[in-house]
Design an enzyme around this catalytic site. Structure first.
Site, PDB file in Angstrom:
ATOM      1  N   ASN A 219     -13.924  14.735  14.272  1.00  0.00           N
ATOM      2  CA  ASN A 219     -12.602  15.018  14.829  1.00  0.00           C
ATOM      3  C   ASN A 219     -12.660  16.338  15.598  1.00  0.00           C
ATOM      4  O   ASN A 219     -13.716  16.959  15.692  1.00  0.00           O
ATOM      5  CB  ASN A 219     -11.542  15.051  13.718  1.00  0.00           C
ATOM      6  N   PRO A 319     -14.372  10.293   0.120  1.00  0.00           N
ATOM      7  CA  PRO A 319     -13.693  10.874  -1.040  1.00  0.00           C
ATOM      8  C   PRO A 319     -12.525  11.752  -0.598  1.00  0.00           C
ATOM      9  O   PRO A 319     -12.591  12.400   0.454  1.00  0.00           O
ATOM     10  CB  PRO A 319     -14.790  11.702  -1.714  1.00  0.00           C
ATOM     11  N   ASP A 320     -11.470  11.755  -1.375  1.00  0.00           N
ATOM     12  CA  ASP A 320     -10.282  12.554  -1.085  1.00  0.00           C
ATOM     13  C   ASP A 320     -10.435  13.895  -1.782  1.00  0.00           C
ATOM     14  O   ASP A 320     -10.186  14.030  -2.983  1.00  0.00           O
ATOM     15  CB  ASP A 320      -9.026  11.828  -1.575  1.00  0.00           C
ATOM     16  N   PHE A 339      -3.580  20.922   3.630  1.00  0.00           N
ATOM     17  CA  PHE A 339      -3.093  20.939   5.013  1.00  0.00           C
ATOM     18  C   PHE A 339      -2.788  19.502   5.427  1.00  0.00           C
ATOM     19  O   PHE A 339      -3.497  18.571   5.030  1.00  0.00           O
ATOM     20  CB  PHE A 339      -4.133  21.550   5.951  1.00  0.00           C
ATOM     21  N   LYS A 357      -0.806  13.557  -3.206  1.00  0.00           N
ATOM     22  CA  LYS A 357      -2.053  14.243  -3.569  1.00  0.00           C
ATOM     23  C   LYS A 357      -1.910  15.081  -4.841  1.00  0.00           C
ATOM     24  O   LYS A 357      -2.912  15.478  -5.431  1.00  0.00           O
ATOM     25  CB  LYS A 357      -2.493  15.166  -2.429  1.00  0.00           C
TER      26      LYS A 357
END
Length: 424
Positions: A219, A319-320, A339, A357
């Protein structure tokens, strides 16, 4: 000054010389004695009287002053400190240091010292990018001179780029790192070290998810915001670990920096860095990676115009990292800040992300192309916590970082880390 930690500060010419006054205040708050050498060009921007008032010591300027030589010879002056700091370090003085010139008190003291030297460059972006300056910097680094900055941003000359002197809190962190000592607690507000004794974990930059040895998914994150947050937390006294994906930024000083490429590597590095009091997940982690990475470059085959031969990439979730840190057990950080980079309906989506989250705060920002956030020097953020939304005016990313670090310090100062978070 016997038995005290001492810094000899060289203040050279340049508009950034005014920051030396704030640097002196911060050094004195750490119980560090400061003595100054002010160059002739530096005296065009700050006065000997202002430096003397803050250091409570004489300011030296002339090499051939019989009085000064009788009281404090230039060699003794350079060796009477535990560390020499040059802030700002101009292109001219850096060149003198690299070539061993000694035609004024500052360059003579730098050549005569047997102590470590830390420089904080400040100059026009074209001067910083010039091959001569880069060669001089490489020479000094090879000799063991330490470097802090420069930062990227708007210049007094109207240009933009790298060349801005590091902020006083960043130089302070580099000084203390060079001296091998932690920041002392105390001081008034952000000028002290309210996070002394705390540990912080910060993620920054993008991740690169390999498709084959040549190609990857990524990104547009530059890492500027995450790196600035790490510097700001370190500047307030936190023992900081920065886990960063691939960026074009220099490593911040005064902290451990771990370089990774993939999301899985970032998660492993974060877990290894625990326990931590603070976790700020500012990295733009790729949501997906290819399910099966090729060990060889994928070749084009068939008629590409018709679409034949174009490989089909099967994606699998990464993975988070934010959720993993937020939902840990006994070693969960006391404050987890995420963020949310959004392109539309920023606050609503970020609020939902915070709940999903299970983190304490979410810093939401608009990263749509017209915002200029990705890769830019400024950011507009909304800090979302259990009490609601705190929207900040657009400001430089270093200012966002400093304000966020001070908000984190207030959180711990007020004992809010011992209060269970509630849903917004």
């Amino acid at each position: 000054m016997t038995g005290e930690t001492r810094v000899l500060l060289v203040v050279a010419g340049g508009i950034a010389a005014y920051k030396a006054l704030e640097l002196i205040r911060r050094l004195r708050e750490q119980s560090i004695r400061v003595r100054c050498i002010l160059t002739r060009s530096g005296a065009e921007f700050v006065t000997p009287l202002s430096l003397s008032a803050l250091t409570e010591d004489k300011v030296y300027g002339e090499l051939f002053s019989l009085t000064d030589e009788a009281e404090m010879g230039h060699i003794q002056l350079s060796r009477d400190a535990d560390l020499m700091v040059v802030a700002p370090a101009t292109a001219d003085l850096i060149a003198k240091m690299a070539t061993g010139q000694a035609d004024d008190l500052a360059s003579t003291a730098l050549l005569a010292t047997d102590k470590e030297v830390l420089i904080a460059p400040a100059m026009n972006v074209r001067m910083w990018d010039h091959p001569a300056t880069r060669a001089n910097i490489a020479t000094l680094l090879n000799r063991g001179v330490k470097l802090v900055g420069p930062n990227e941003g708007d210049m007094a000359c109207g240009e933009f780029g790298f060349g801005r002197m590091a902020e006083p809190h960043e130089i302070l962190a580099a000084v203390l790192d060079a001296l091998g000592q932690p920041q002392a607690a105390g001081g008034a507000g952000p000028l002290g070290a309210p996070l002394a004794g705390r540990s912080a974990l910060v993620t920054s930059g993008p991740t690169h998810e390999a498709i084959d040895p040549v190609r990857y998914i990524a990104n547009r994150s530059s890492g500027k915001q995450g790196h600035a947050i790490a510097r700001a937390l370190s500047g307030l006294g936190a023992k900081t670990t920065l886990v960063t994906g691939p960026t074009q930024l220099p490593d911040p000083t005064g902290m451990e920096v771990i370089h990774i490429e993939s999301a899985q590597q970032m998660l492993t590095a974060c877990e290894t860095a625990l326990p931590a009091d603070i976790a700020v997940c500012a990295a733009a982690v790729a949501d997906w990676r290819v399910a099966s990475r090729s060990d060889r470059k994928i070749k084009k085959t068939g008629n590409n115009r018709s679409g034949a031969g174009i490989p089909k990439l099967e994606l699998t979730p990464n993975p988070d990292i934010l959720a993993s840190l937020s939902q840990r057990g006994n070693d969960r950080p006391g404050l987890v800040v995420g963020f949310a980079a959004e392109t539309e309906d920023v606050i609503r989506q970020a609020t939902e992300k915070r709940a999903r989250k299970a983190c304490d705060w979410i810093v939401a920002n608009d990263v749509s192309p017209q915002s200029g956030t990705f890769g830019g020097a400024e950011n507009t953020v909304h800090v979302i916590d259990a009490q609601g939304v705190d929207s900040w005016a657009r400001m430089d990313k270093s200012d966002v970082a400093q304000r966020l670090a001070e908000r984190i310090a207030d959180y711990f100062r007020n004992g809010l880390d011992k209060v269970a978070p509630t849903a917004i």
